[in-house]
Scaffold this active site. Structure first.
Site: not given
Length: 517
Positions: A266, A301, A373
């Site tokens: 990330y 995500d 998640k």
């Protein structure tokens, strides 16, 4: 849930083997390098605390002084604890203060007895920090036994972050009373690019609240009160990412946080942090999380907010497999792997919900023991709150149908405003209704040919991509924009100047203790 997609077990095994082959060179790189933040985390666990009058933490001052005198290639533990033994200073924080004033010089001792003595002293100090983490983990286990866990899955995860920790606390407690199981405090915008951890309680964050040790302590204490009131343990989440990932991981362990955002890529993709810096920092941070019993949340995500959620679905699967390998190598167990995925397909696309189910069920079956998640729609939220609430309802239904583990609460005001308490209440009503009405629907749901075929297609594309990554290396794949269409070369990005290769005799008392088990 296993077996509903009829996935080819040989293809699944090949995907994992390829992920290990792709990830192993990165692990080797992490094992042979250190960073300023890794070394600062070592000193935090060894007892250095506080900051100077300008707000610069003493660990920064101390690491900078060591680095200026002898570099980081040997680690900071030996020069710091050798100086402590020879300077007459008894406290390592006082040593940092003297070093900042130029009153202490550092060296790598040349005699073996001095090196051995410094290593022993550093190990004793670091092990005291590790013992504190162990006590916090045992404390969590006692409280869960006393108050109980939520009676159902998925756990409901809700974000609170006003910028002011003293405003966050009552909002977090209200959210827990309304049904949230996990409270996540988003960090202030830009904190991931600070190469120091702010000190003390903070009241002036921007679109989030600063991650500090004192803020962690205050929120954890408040949620413990609410856990007692509600008769269920409320979990606390923050972010171990950015330039201070290892330090924040250590602080989270010492203050008993329960989950931490901790993705392997990330910071590289979305904050332009140097890839080598990130991979070195993330391995150390995950070793600490493993010891602390913290569940990590990964960030797949985010790829789908910049890339197309259908054509790039296989990149999410590849990242999940890489995150799993990196996590296992660092010592995390499956129950600690909150691997990420998201509900981000354009709702105007025909069969969009069926495609979402295929992707969600693929993740669930690939990682049956992980508390996945599941992230709500954000990219295609338009500001129409009625449509947004409906989309969130479909997202909640997909979570119920596919047996997700951690469900982040979607907000119908996404893309309009920072949510009000009333927005959160409506969003939680949506979650409670869907989970109450359909929470066990995954027991009855059997996917048809469309969903099974789409899942097999994504898995096949993931294997093809992993084969290319093995041939070209993961660092080159990141540089080419494979994930989230962001191109991040290994010789660029923020924080590269804080990376150092190990020299002969490098010593890190924390990793030595954690890897000795």
């Amino acid at each position: 849930m296993a077996g509903k997609l009829d996935l080819d077990p040989r293809l699944v095994a090949r995907a994992r083997a390829l992920a290990e082959r792709a990830g192993r060179p990165v692990v080797d790189l992490a094992r042979s390098h250190t960073t300023v933040s890794v070394e600062r985390a070592v000193l935090r666990l060894a007892g250095v605390h506080g900051a100077d009058t300008d707000g610069i933490p003493w660990v920064n001052r101390l690491v900078d002084a060591v680095r200026a005198d002898v570099g980081l290639g040997h680690g900071v533990a030996v020069p710091v604890f050798h100086a402590l033994a020879t300077s007459g200073v008894e406290d390592v924080t006082v040593l940092a203060q003297k070093a900042a004033a130029g009153a202490v010089r550092f060296e790598i001792p040349s005699r073996k007895p001095e090196i051995t003595a410094a290593r022993r002293a550093a190990s004793r100090a670091a092990k005291a920090g590790i013992r504190l983490i162990d006590r916090r983990r045992a404390e969590r286990e006692r409280l869960i036994k006393r108050y109980g866990d939520p009676a159902r899955r998925p756990w409901i995860y809700l974000i609170v972050a006003t910028g002011d920790i003293y405003e966050d606390i009552p909002q977090a407690q209200a959210a827990a009373r309304a049904g949230a199981d996990i409270i996540a405090v988003i960090r202030s915008t830009g904190q991931s690019l600070l190469d120091y951890v702010p000190e003390g309680a903070t009241r002036e964050g921007f679109a989030g609240t600063y991650a500090t040790q004192e803020n962690f302590r205050l929120m954890r204490a408040a949620l413990d009160e609410t856990s007692r009131e509600l008769g269920r343990y409320i979990r606390l989440t923050n972010y171990a990412s950015g330039l201070c990932m290892p330090e924040i991981a250590a602080l989270a362990g010492m203050e008993r946080l329960d989950m931490m955002l901790n993705d392997s890529m990330y910071g590289i993709l979305f904050r332009d942090i140097n890839p080598i810096r990130t991979f070195v920092d993330q391995r150390f941070s995950r070793q600490v999380h493993a010891r602390a019993g913290i569940i990590i949340n990964t960030g797949e995500d985010n790829y789908l907010t910049t890339a197309d959620a259908v054509s790039a679905a296989h990149t999410v699967t590849v990242s999940q497999l890489l995150n799993e390998y990196f996590a296992h190598e660092a010592g995390l167990a499956d129950w600690q792997l909150g691997l990420g995925h998201a509900f981000e397909i354009n709702p105007d696309l025909p069969d969009s919900f069926r495609l979402e189910l295929a992707h969600a069920l693929l993740a669930r079956e690939l990682f049956p023991d992980a508390p996945l998640k599941w992230m709500p729609p954000t990219k295609h939220m338009t500001g129409d709150v009625f449509r947004g609430n409906l989309l969130d309802g479909f997202f909640n239904l997909a979570g119920a149908l596919t047996g997700q583990g951690i469900l982040l609460v979607g907000m119908m005001t996404e893309a309009v405003v920072t949510p009000w308490l009333s927005d959160r209440d409506i969003a939680l009503q949506n979650v409670r209704y869907v989970l109450g009405a359909a929470g066990n629907l995954h027991e009855d749901f059997m996917p048809g040919p469309f969903i099974r075929s789409r899942a097999a297609e994504v898995l096949g594309e993931a294997v093809e991509l992993l084969e290319r990554i093995v041939d070209d290396t993961l660092l080159d794949a990141i540089a080419d924009g494979t994930f989230g269409i962001m191109k991040r070369p290994a010789d660029r990005g923020k924080g590269l100047d804080g990376v150092a290769a190990h020299e002969d005799g490098y010593f890190n008392p924390v990793t030595s203790a954690l890897e000795a088990l």
